[in-house]
Design a protein around this motif. Structure first.
Motif, PDB file in Angstrom:
ATOM      1  N   HIS A  59       0.878  -1.192   0.000  1.00 47.87           N
ATOM      2  CA  HIS A  59       0.000   0.000   0.000  1.00 47.87           C
ATOM      3  C   HIS A  59       0.910   1.235   0.000  1.00 47.87           C
ATOM      4  O   HIS A  59       1.343   1.689   1.070  1.00 47.87           O
ATOM      5  CB  HIS A  59      -0.851   0.087   1.272  1.00 47.87           C
ATOM      6  N   GLN A 102       0.076   4.217   2.269  1.00 48.22           N
ATOM      7  CA  GLN A 102       0.252   4.122   3.725  1.00 48.22           C
ATOM      8  C   GLN A 102       1.698   4.387   4.170  1.00 48.22           C
ATOM      9  O   GLN A 102       1.978   4.381   5.373  1.00 48.22           O
ATOM     10  CB  GLN A 102      -0.191   2.739   4.231  1.00 48.22           C
ATOM     11  N   LEU A 151      -5.613  -6.101  13.686  1.00 45.68           N
ATOM     12  CA  LEU A 151      -6.124  -5.556  12.413  1.00 45.68           C
ATOM     13  C   LEU A 151      -7.290  -4.569  12.525  1.00 45.68           C
ATOM     14  O   LEU A 151      -7.196  -3.435  12.046  1.00 45.68           O
ATOM     15  CB  LEU A 151      -6.520  -6.694  11.454  1.00 45.68           C
ATOM     16  N   TRP A 201      -6.446  -1.443  14.347  1.00 42.01           N
ATOM     17  CA  TRP A 201      -5.428  -0.752  13.540  1.00 42.01           C
ATOM     18  C   TRP A 201      -6.106   0.044  12.419  1.00 42.01           C
ATOM     19  O   TRP A 201      -5.789   1.212  12.195  1.00 42.01           O
ATOM     20  CB  TRP A 201      -4.486  -1.828  12.992  1.00 42.01           C
ATOM     21  N   LEU A 202      -7.076  -0.588  11.760  1.00 43.98           N
ATOM     22  CA  LEU A 202      -7.801   0.106  10.682  1.00 43.98           C
ATOM     23  C   LEU A 202      -8.673   1.233  11.226  1.00 43.98           C
ATOM     24  O   LEU A 202      -8.599   2.372  10.773  1.00 43.98           O
ATOM     25  CB  LEU A 202      -8.685  -0.891   9.910  1.00 43.98           C
ATOM     26  N   ARG A 246     -11.445  -3.380  -0.955  1.00 44.08           N
ATOM     27  CA  ARG A 246     -10.556  -3.457   0.220  1.00 44.08           C
ATOM     28  C   ARG A 246     -10.540  -4.850   0.829  1.00 44.08           C
ATOM     29  O   ARG A 246      -9.509  -5.486   0.935  1.00 44.08           O
ATOM     30  CB  ARG A 246     -10.989  -2.439   1.263  1.00 44.08           C
ATOM     31  N   PHE A 247     -11.696  -5.308   1.273  1.00 46.72           N
ATOM     32  CA  PHE A 247     -11.929  -6.697   1.706  1.00 46.72           C
ATOM     33  C   PHE A 247     -13.427  -6.850   1.834  1.00 46.72           C
ATOM     34  O   PHE A 247     -14.168  -5.864   1.764  1.00 46.72           O
ATOM     35  CB  PHE A 247     -11.141  -7.105   2.952  1.00 46.72           C
ATOM     36  N   HIS A 302      -7.805  -8.135   0.126  1.00 48.04           N
ATOM     37  CA  HIS A 302      -7.353  -8.853   1.320  1.00 48.04           C
ATOM     38  C   HIS A 302      -8.347  -9.976   1.628  1.00 48.04           C
ATOM     39  O   HIS A 302      -9.546  -9.773   1.483  1.00 48.04           O
ATOM     40  CB  HIS A 302      -7.353  -7.936   2.547  1.00 48.04           C
ATOM     41  N   GLU A 338      -7.348 -12.746   6.712  1.00 45.18           N
ATOM     42  CA  GLU A 338      -6.125 -12.288   7.383  1.00 45.18           C
ATOM     43  C   GLU A 338      -6.250 -12.457   8.888  1.00 45.18           C
ATOM     44  O   GLU A 338      -5.260 -12.702   9.582  1.00 45.18           O
ATOM     45  CB  GLU A 338      -5.917 -10.801   7.026  1.00 45.18           C
ATOM     46  N   HIS A 368      -2.742 -12.433   2.224  1.00 43.76           N
ATOM     47  CA  HIS A 368      -2.767 -13.093   3.537  1.00 43.76           C
ATOM     48  C   HIS A 368      -3.234 -14.553   3.530  1.00 43.76           C
ATOM     49  O   HIS A 368      -2.419 -15.434   3.705  1.00 43.76           O
ATOM     50  CB  HIS A 368      -3.524 -12.257   4.573  1.00 43.76           C
ATOM     51  N   SER A 403       3.934  -8.388   8.132  1.00 42.96           N
ATOM     52  CA  SER A 403       2.649  -7.814   8.519  1.00 42.96           C
ATOM     53  C   SER A 403       1.855  -8.788   9.393  1.00 42.96           C
ATOM     54  O   SER A 403       1.267  -8.407  10.404  1.00 42.96           O
ATOM     55  CB  SER A 403       1.864  -7.460   7.256  1.00 42.96           C
ATOM     56  N   LEU A 453       0.799  -7.535  13.151  1.00 42.32           N
ATOM     57  CA  LEU A 453      -0.614  -7.335  13.497  1.00 42.32           C
ATOM     58  C   LEU A 453      -1.184  -8.526  14.276  1.00 42.32           C
ATOM     59  O   LEU A 453      -2.390  -8.599  14.506  1.00 42.32           O
ATOM     60  CB  LEU A 453      -1.457  -7.108  12.237  1.00 42.32           C
ATOM     61  N   ASP A 505       3.227  -5.624   2.434  1.00 38.39           N
ATOM     62  CA  ASP A 505       2.006  -4.938   2.878  1.00 38.39           C
ATOM     63  C   ASP A 505       2.312  -3.440   3.031  1.00 38.39           C
ATOM     64  O   ASP A 505       3.134  -2.906   2.285  1.00 38.39           O
ATOM     65  CB  ASP A 505       1.497  -5.589   4.172  1.00 38.39           C
ATOM     66  N   CYS A 521       2.315  -1.504   9.043  1.00 37.79           N
ATOM     67  CA  CYS A 521       2.120  -2.832   9.653  1.00 37.79           C
ATOM     68  C   CYS A 521       3.331  -3.723   9.436  1.00 37.79           C
ATOM     69  O   CYS A 521       3.226  -4.939   9.444  1.00 37.79           O
ATOM     70  CB  CYS A 521       0.840  -3.501   9.154  1.00 37.79           C
TER      71      CYS A 521
HETATM   72  N1  GUN Z   1      -7.625  -5.339   5.473  1.00 36.34           N
HETATM   73  C1  GUN Z   1      -8.384  -4.320   5.019  1.00 36.34           C
HETATM   74  N2  GUN Z   1      -7.645  -3.222   4.805  1.00 36.34           N
HETATM   75  C2  GUN Z   1      -6.391  -3.553   5.126  1.00 36.34           C
HETATM   76  C3  GUN Z   1      -5.149  -2.830   5.089  1.00 36.34           C
HETATM   77  O1  GUN Z   1      -5.074  -1.652   4.735  1.00 36.34           O
HETATM   78  N3  GUN Z   1      -4.061  -3.528   5.459  1.00 36.34           N
HETATM   79  C4  GUN Z   1      -4.107  -4.826   5.872  1.00 36.34           C
HETATM   80  N4  GUN Z   1      -2.999  -5.434   6.238  1.00 36.34           N
HETATM   81  N5  GUN Z   1      -5.247  -5.515   5.919  1.00 36.34           N
HETATM   82  C5  GUN Z   1      -6.375  -4.885   5.541  1.00 36.34           C
END
Ligand code: GUN
Ligand code: FE
Length: 445
Positions: free
Chosen positions: A65, A68, A80, A83-84, A192-193, A219, A222, A256, A281, A285, A307, A311
């Motif tokens: 990323h 970031q 995770l 962190w987000l 994103r996920f 993602h 993870e 992941h 990562s 995390l 990543d 992270c």
């Molecule tokens: N899962 C959703 N967004 C992210 C991100 O920005 N980084 C990581 N490692 N996992 C995520």
């Protein structure tokens, strides 16, 4: 036409026979034209004497990323979802055009200096064109795309997208940047996920990826909390849900893949989905340890990525190779994840993951010149006598040993001097940018 001759090198080719070749590499424009002993050529524009140096294929990192990089050191020691929510999303929401550009330049500078020549990158919701501009200027090879996130109420308002807008903007960026500079830059849809995306959005992405024949980068699995949310909301396991949406195919890259059950592994294998393993990562995390030896045994494509900077906290493939090897050994024994397996994942394996194994990932005539010259003449990499070069690279070498980096036939760093990035300006502007962003998010840090 420009020509470049690299002379007298130890070449770790990673060709089909994994040959180590002692000799010269001749490059015209972006392409490797000849490899051999004492190549005698007419006039060449530039000669690099690589006597006593080791030349390797540039590393391919399949999960990064760039947006970031500015958040390095700003989100340590969290799991995770916290962190987000607490750090990364508010910081991404604060990004402006300049901060996106310098975040990308800071990351690319680090990547080039540590021998990475290709990345699969996920940007944020806004200003992705400025990341593409940084990629274009720096010379790095990249698949990149704006992140898509049209779901989730704990997401800052500014990152909450409307489904149609998210898709329209992604397609606009794709039409502008896909195949830029003769294919050096490619677009990848980047939902994103599952937690951040509606079913409508993911189905549309699946169709668009088929229509344009571009990759989808996301993602998956993870974190245990993440897969519980997906199962609660969809009634399906994460990978089964992606398959149900039509996304599981050979153009899907999943970062992941730690928490998979047997059915999910079967889908990944049978549909040819690509796994990007991010050991640094995953440890930082506290996400877990992916079952990489098992995935590789099943002939699943597993490549490597650092990543994002917040992270990890580096984007250094030497770190990732070392971790990928070492973290498996206590559980599975010392012979798993040997140096060659890991080096393959970092080079030709990464190229295969992005469907570019005919163009990059090894040093062969006809391929693009994405090369890294290492200077392994140092205390920490000696003795050299009768030591496998790949062992030296994976287990002993470090990013400081990268001397020169060539991407698409162009020298982007020579003798550790950056050619396409002004380091002083980027470091200065990176600090200015994060200072500006932090003023917008005073409550979080
Ligand atoms: N899962 C959703 N967004 C992210 C991100 O920005 N980084 C990581 N490692 N996992 C995520
Ligand atoms: Fe990530």
């Amino acid at each position: 036409m420009t020509s470049l001759l690299i002379k007298n090198a130890e070449i770790v080719s990673m060709n089909q026979n994994e040959e180590i070749i002692y000799g010269d590499i001749y490059i015209e424009n972006e392409q490797i034209m000849a490899i051999g002993k004492d190549l005698s050529l007419g006039h060449v524009n530039k000669v690099i004497d690589a006597r006593g140096r080791t030349v390797i294929p540039g590393f391919v990192q399949t999960h990064i990323h760039l947006c970031q990089t500015l958040f390095r050191g700003k989100a340590d020691d969290l799991e995770l979802m916290n962190w987000l929510k607490q750090k990364i999303w508010p910081l991404e929401a604060a990004h402006d055009k300049e901060s996106i550009y310098y975040s990308a330049m800071l990351g690319i500078g680090e990547l080039i200096q540590s021998g990475t020549t290709t990345i699969v990158d996920m940007e944020t919701v806004y200003h992705t064109e400025f990341a593409f501009q940084a990629i274009a200027t720096s010379g790095i090879r990249a698949l990149s795309g704006k992140v898509m996130m049209d779901k989730g109420d704990e997401v800052p308002k500014r990152l909450q997208e409307n489904t149609k807008e998210s898709i329209r903007k992604s397609v606009d960026l794709l039409e502008q940047w896909n195949d830029f500079d003769g294919g050096r830059i490619k677009y990848a849809f980047s939902p994103r996920f599952v937690v951040s995306c509606t079913e409508d959005l993911l189905k549309e992405v699946s169709q668009l990826s088929n229509f344009y024949q571009v990759y989808v980068h996301t993602h998956a699995s993870e974190n245990r909390g993440e897969i519980e949310i997906v199962e609660r909301e969809t009634g399906m396991r994460n990978i089964m849900y992606l398959d149900y949406l039509g996304l599981a195919n050979e153009r899907l890259i999943l970062a992941h893949c730690i928490w998979l059950n047997d059915d999910e592994k079967k889908v990944i294998k049978e549909k040819g989905v690509k796994v990007s393993h991010c050991p640094g990562s995953n440890l930082k995390l506290a996400s877990g340890i992916a079952e990489v030896p098992h995935l590789l045994k099943e002939n699943i494509s597993v490549s490597l990525g650092a990543d994002g900077a917040p992270c990890n906290n580096n984007l250094d493939m030497f770190n990732e190779m070392r971790l990928a090897a070492l973290i498996q050994k206590p559980m599975h024994g010392p012979t798993v994840m040997d140096a060659k397996t890991v080096f393959k994942m970092a080079t030709i394996g990464g190229a295969k993951a992005i469907g570019m194994e005919e163009e990059i990932g090894s040093i062969e005539v006809g391929k693009k010149a994405d090369l890294v010259i290492l200077n392994l003449n140092n205390f920490h990499t000696y003795p050299s006598f009768d030591v496998d070069p790949i062992s030296r690279i994976v287990y002993s070498a470090s990013r400081a040993d990268v001397e020169t980096t060539i991407i698409n036939g162009k020298i982007v760093m020579e003798n550790r001097r950056m050619k396409t990035i002004d380091k002083n300006i980027v470091l200065h502007e990176a600090n200015q940018s994060i200072r500006r962003l932090m003023k917008k998010v005073p409550t979080i840090i």
